[in-house]
Enzyme design. Structure first.
Site, PDB file in Angstrom:
ATOM      1  N   LYS A  13      84.708  87.056 -27.835  1.00  0.00           N
ATOM      2  CA  LYS A  13      84.825  86.552 -29.210  1.00  0.00           C
ATOM      3  C   LYS A  13      86.103  85.707 -29.378  1.00  0.00           C
ATOM      4  O   LYS A  13      86.051  84.577 -29.857  1.00  0.00           O
ATOM      5  CB  LYS A  13      84.859  87.720 -30.216  1.00  0.00           C
ATOM      6  CG  LYS A  13      83.673  88.678 -30.091  1.00  0.00           C
ATOM      7  CD  LYS A  13      83.760  89.813 -31.091  1.00  0.00           C
ATOM      8  CE  LYS A  13      84.932  90.777 -30.898  1.00  0.00           C
ATOM      9  NZ  LYS A  13      84.873  91.603 -29.668  1.00  0.00           N
ATOM     10  N   ARG A  88      82.676  95.372 -39.086  1.00  0.00           N
ATOM     11  CA  ARG A  88      82.450  96.257 -37.946  1.00  0.00           C
ATOM     12  C   ARG A  88      81.774  97.551 -38.353  1.00  0.00           C
ATOM     13  O   ARG A  88      81.541  98.407 -37.511  1.00  0.00           O
ATOM     14  CB  ARG A  88      83.797  96.636 -37.370  1.00  0.00           C
ATOM     15  CG  ARG A  88      84.158  95.927 -36.108  1.00  0.00           C
ATOM     16  CD  ARG A  88      85.570  96.384 -35.898  1.00  0.00           C
ATOM     17  NE  ARG A  88      85.969  96.510 -34.569  1.00  0.00           N
ATOM     18  CZ  ARG A  88      86.624  95.558 -33.903  1.00  0.00           C
ATOM     19  NH1 ARG A  88      86.812  94.393 -34.428  1.00  0.00           N
ATOM     20  NH2 ARG A  88      87.063  95.806 -32.716  1.00  0.00           N
ATOM     21  N   ARG A 127      93.180  91.203 -18.913  1.00  0.00           N
ATOM     22  CA  ARG A 127      93.530  90.260 -19.998  1.00  0.00           C
ATOM     23  C   ARG A 127      95.027  90.219 -20.278  1.00  0.00           C
ATOM     24  O   ARG A 127      95.707  91.233 -20.307  1.00  0.00           O
ATOM     25  CB  ARG A 127      92.800  90.662 -21.282  1.00  0.00           C
ATOM     26  CG  ARG A 127      93.333  89.890 -22.494  1.00  0.00           C
ATOM     27  CD  ARG A 127      92.433  89.968 -23.684  1.00  0.00           C
ATOM     28  NE  ARG A 127      92.192  91.320 -24.117  1.00  0.00           N
ATOM     29  CZ  ARG A 127      91.340  91.631 -25.095  1.00  0.00           C
ATOM     30  NH1 ARG A 127      90.647  90.678 -25.689  1.00  0.00           N
ATOM     31  NH2 ARG A 127      91.171  92.881 -25.429  1.00  0.00           N
ATOM     32  N   ARG A 160      97.749  94.008 -24.217  1.00  0.00           N
ATOM     33  CA  ARG A 160      97.565  94.837 -25.403  1.00  0.00           C
ATOM     34  C   ARG A 160      97.645  96.310 -25.039  1.00  0.00           C
ATOM     35  O   ARG A 160      97.172  96.720 -23.983  1.00  0.00           O
ATOM     36  CB  ARG A 160      96.204  94.522 -26.042  1.00  0.00           C
ATOM     37  CG  ARG A 160      96.259  93.356 -26.982  1.00  0.00           C
ATOM     38  CD  ARG A 160      94.905  92.865 -27.406  1.00  0.00           C
ATOM     39  NE  ARG A 160      93.987  93.890 -27.885  1.00  0.00           N
ATOM     40  CZ  ARG A 160      92.783  93.618 -28.382  1.00  0.00           C
ATOM     41  NH1 ARG A 160      92.362  92.363 -28.461  1.00  0.00           N
ATOM     42  NH2 ARG A 160      91.992  94.580 -28.795  1.00  0.00           N
ATOM     43  N   ARG A 171      86.846 102.587 -27.643  1.00  0.00           N
ATOM     44  CA  ARG A 171      86.489 101.346 -28.355  1.00  0.00           C
ATOM     45  C   ARG A 171      84.996 101.077 -28.209  1.00  0.00           C
ATOM     46  O   ARG A 171      84.340 100.641 -29.160  1.00  0.00           O
ATOM     47  CB  ARG A 171      87.322 100.177 -27.824  1.00  0.00           C
ATOM     48  CG  ARG A 171      88.804 100.292 -28.212  1.00  0.00           C
ATOM     49  CD  ARG A 171      89.717  99.433 -27.351  1.00  0.00           C
ATOM     50  NE  ARG A 171      89.480  98.018 -27.507  1.00  0.00           N
ATOM     51  CZ  ARG A 171      89.945  97.092 -26.676  1.00  0.00           C
ATOM     52  NH1 ARG A 171      90.685  97.454 -25.626  1.00  0.00           N
ATOM     53  NH2 ARG A 171      89.685  95.820 -26.892  1.00  0.00           N
TER      54      ARG A 171
HETATM   55  P1  AP5 Z   1      88.289  88.060 -25.271  1.00  0.00           P
HETATM   56  O1  AP5 Z   1      87.635  86.796 -25.695  1.00  0.00           O
HETATM   57  O2  AP5 Z   1      89.736  88.192 -25.509  1.00  0.00           O
HETATM   58  O3  AP5 Z   1      87.491  89.330 -25.855  1.00  0.00           O
HETATM   59  P2  AP5 Z   1      87.139  89.750 -27.347  1.00  0.00           P
HETATM   60  O4  AP5 Z   1      85.669  89.720 -27.513  1.00  0.00           O
HETATM   61  O5  AP5 Z   1      87.952  88.971 -28.332  1.00  0.00           O
HETATM   62  O6  AP5 Z   1      87.536  91.278 -27.266  1.00  0.00           O
HETATM   63  P3  AP5 Z   1      88.623  92.154 -28.021  1.00  0.00           P
HETATM   64  O7  AP5 Z   1      89.066  93.190 -27.043  1.00  0.00           O
HETATM   65  O8  AP5 Z   1      89.677  91.324 -28.658  1.00  0.00           O
HETATM   66  O9  AP5 Z   1      87.711  92.800 -29.114  1.00  0.00           O
HETATM   67  P4  AP5 Z   1      87.945  94.083 -29.880  1.00  0.00           P
HETATM   68  O10 AP5 Z   1      86.826  93.966 -30.835  1.00  0.00           O
HETATM   69  O11 AP5 Z   1      87.987  95.309 -29.098  1.00  0.00           O
HETATM   70  O12 AP5 Z   1      89.428  93.925 -30.453  1.00  0.00           O
HETATM   71  P5  AP5 Z   1      90.009  93.527 -31.878  1.00  0.00           P
HETATM   72  O13 AP5 Z   1      91.260  92.800 -31.652  1.00  0.00           O
HETATM   73  O14 AP5 Z   1      88.960  92.910 -32.721  1.00  0.00           O
HETATM   74  O15 AP5 Z   1      87.969  88.264 -23.727  1.00  0.00           O
HETATM   75  C1  AP5 Z   1      88.439  89.372 -22.985  1.00  0.00           C
HETATM   76  C2  AP5 Z   1      88.941  88.944 -21.609  1.00  0.00           C
HETATM   77  O16 AP5 Z   1      87.848  88.422 -20.837  1.00  0.00           O
HETATM   78  C3  AP5 Z   1      89.983  87.821 -21.645  1.00  0.00           C
HETATM   79  O17 AP5 Z   1      90.934  88.061 -20.651  1.00  0.00           O
HETATM   80  C4  AP5 Z   1      89.187  86.541 -21.360  1.00  0.00           C
HETATM   81  O18 AP5 Z   1      89.972  85.581 -20.704  1.00  0.00           O
HETATM   82  C5  AP5 Z   1      88.054  87.053 -20.473  1.00  0.00           C
HETATM   83  N1  AP5 Z   1      86.785  86.367 -20.729  1.00  0.00           N
HETATM   84  C6  AP5 Z   1      86.302  85.949 -21.940  1.00  0.00           C
HETATM   85  N2  AP5 Z   1      85.086  85.374 -21.796  1.00  0.00           N
HETATM   86  C7  AP5 Z   1      84.784  85.454 -20.466  1.00  0.00           C
HETATM   87  C8  AP5 Z   1      83.653  85.044 -19.679  1.00  0.00           C
HETATM   88  N3  AP5 Z   1      82.584  84.432 -20.249  1.00  0.00           N
HETATM   89  N4  AP5 Z   1      83.666  85.290 -18.345  1.00  0.00           N
HETATM   90  C9  AP5 Z   1      84.758  85.894 -17.772  1.00  0.00           C
HETATM   91  N5  AP5 Z   1      85.842  86.301 -18.452  1.00  0.00           N
HETATM   92  C10 AP5 Z   1      85.874  86.073 -19.794  1.00  0.00           C
HETATM   93  O19 AP5 Z   1      90.317  94.955 -32.528  1.00  0.00           O
HETATM   94  C11 AP5 Z   1      91.344  95.791 -32.050  1.00  0.00           C
HETATM   95  C12 AP5 Z   1      91.455  97.046 -32.902  1.00  0.00           C
HETATM   96  O20 AP5 Z   1      91.798  96.683 -34.254  1.00  0.00           O
HETATM   97  C13 AP5 Z   1      90.182  97.879 -33.055  1.00  0.00           C
HETATM   98  O21 AP5 Z   1      90.005  98.779 -31.988  1.00  0.00           O
HETATM   99  C14 AP5 Z   1      90.436  98.588 -34.395  1.00  0.00           C
HETATM  100  O22 AP5 Z   1      91.312  99.683 -34.243  1.00  0.00           O
HETATM  101  C15 AP5 Z   1      91.146  97.521 -35.208  1.00  0.00           C
HETATM  102  N6  AP5 Z   1      90.209  96.689 -35.987  1.00  0.00           N
HETATM  103  C16 AP5 Z   1      90.024  95.338 -35.876  1.00  0.00           C
HETATM  104  N7  AP5 Z   1      89.095  94.898 -36.735  1.00  0.00           N
HETATM  105  C17 AP5 Z   1      88.664  95.997 -37.428  1.00  0.00           C
HETATM  106  C18 AP5 Z   1      87.692  96.203 -38.448  1.00  0.00           C
HETATM  107  N8  AP5 Z   1      86.962  95.171 -38.948  1.00  0.00           N
HETATM  108  N9  AP5 Z   1      87.501  97.471 -38.914  1.00  0.00           N
HETATM  109  C19 AP5 Z   1      88.231  98.513 -38.440  1.00  0.00           C
HETATM  110  N10 AP5 Z   1      89.162  98.382 -37.461  1.00  0.00           N
HETATM  111  C20 AP5 Z   1      89.382  97.137 -36.954  1.00  0.00           C
HETATM  112 ZN    ZN Z   2      89.509  89.522 -29.689  1.00  0.00          ZN
END
Ligand code: AP5
Ligand code: ZN
Length: 213
Positions: A13, A88, A127, A160, A171
């Site tokens: 994402k 979410r 990452r 992170r 997660r």
């Molecule tokens: P990347 O694109 O960074 O992954 P992502 O989908 O953004 O994953 P996240 O880990 O950021 O999602 P998340 O939902 O767990 O975290 P968030 O910050 O939202 O890609 C990952 C890696 O793979 C990178 O190194 C990239 O280079 C590589 N990559 C990407 N695409 C690739 C491909 N096609 N092929 C190969 N490699 C690739 O949330 C964190 C925390 O915040 C949650 O756990 C929760 O506690 C809180 N939170 C956030 N939003 C909410 C909400 N709405 N409600 C409640 N709690 C929330």
């Molecule tokens: Zn993300």
């Protein structure tokens, strides 16, 4: 356009967001990035969210709904936006519908980053991110030009706190239990595009563009 990106941790994402943003001139609101900034700045919000995030659980609906409600007031978000990591839970999705109907608009498309759990550990543990911009890199799949350093600013990259194999398990559990019902919620509205997120970043970008054309 008004878009939602949904998918498990590591599904891509954050990687696709800047491309979508540049192409469609939208504002990018990532609740995870906003919460991490609040944690780093030790704001009251950050202090509340820190422990929950480090355990890999979801913070309360009220907290994130408040953040999004404020952020959507920015002039740059009036014509369109990408929501990355929100909603979410079904409760968050319902709140979002309320917020948008007050503004007389609705979500155009939900991009579902569909991918097998087994692929995600390698993506998450490799990452490295640039905290202030949210840019992400990967030691194997998307290495920075110089190790440990952001390509654009030259600033150091960090890992992170929740990017460990153990926290990833929580997660993923949260994703399957609380977020998959959100995909059903939007599927019933007929606005979900399913993307094969296990493909290469370039191939996924092409799929995203196809879904939005
Ligand atoms: P990347 O694109 O960074 O992954 P992502 O989908 O953004 O994953 P996240 O880990 O950021 O999602 P998340 O939902 O767990 O975290 P968030 O910050 O939202 O890609 C990952 C890696 O793979 C990178 O190194 C990239 O280079 C590589 N990559 C990407 N695409 C690739 C491909 N096609 N092929 C190969 N490699 C690739 O949330 C964190 C925390 O915040 C949650 O756990 C929760 O506690 C809180 N939170 C956030 N939003 C909410 C909400 N709405 N409600 C409640 N709690 C929330
Ligand atoms: Zn993300």
């Amino acid at each position: 356009k008004r878009l939602i990106l949904v998918g498990p941790p590591g599904s891509g994402k954050g990687t696709q967001s800047p491309i979508v943003k540049d192409e469609y001139c939208l504002c990018h609101l990532a609740t995870g990035d906003m919460l991490r900034a609040a944690v780093a700045a030790k704001t009251p919000l950050g202090i509340k969210a820190k422990e929950t995030m480090e355990k890999g659980e979801l913070v309360s609906d009220d907290l994130v709904v408040g953040i999004i409600d404020d952020a959507l007031k920015k002039p740059s978000c009036e014509k369109g936006f990408i929501l990355d990591g929100f909603p979410r839970t079904v409760a968050q999705a319902e709140k979002l519908d309320e917020m948008l109907s007050k503004r007389g608009v609705k979500v155009d498309k939900v991009l579902n980053f569909a991918i097998d759990d087994a692929i995600l550990e390698e993506r998450i543990t490799g990452r490295w991110i640039h905290p202030s911009s949210g840019r992400s890199y990967h030691t194997k799949f998307a290495p920075p030009k110089a190790p440990g350093v952001d390509d654009v600013t030259g600033e150091p990259l960090i890992q992170r706190k929740d990017d460990t194999a153990a926290v990833l398990k929580s997660r993923l559990e949260a994703f399957h239990k609380q977020t998959e019902p959100v995909i059903d919620y939007y599927t019933k509205k007929g606005i979900v595009a399913n993307l094969p997120a296990e493909k290469s970043p370039q191939e996924v970008t092409a799929e995203v563009k196809k879904a939005l054309s």
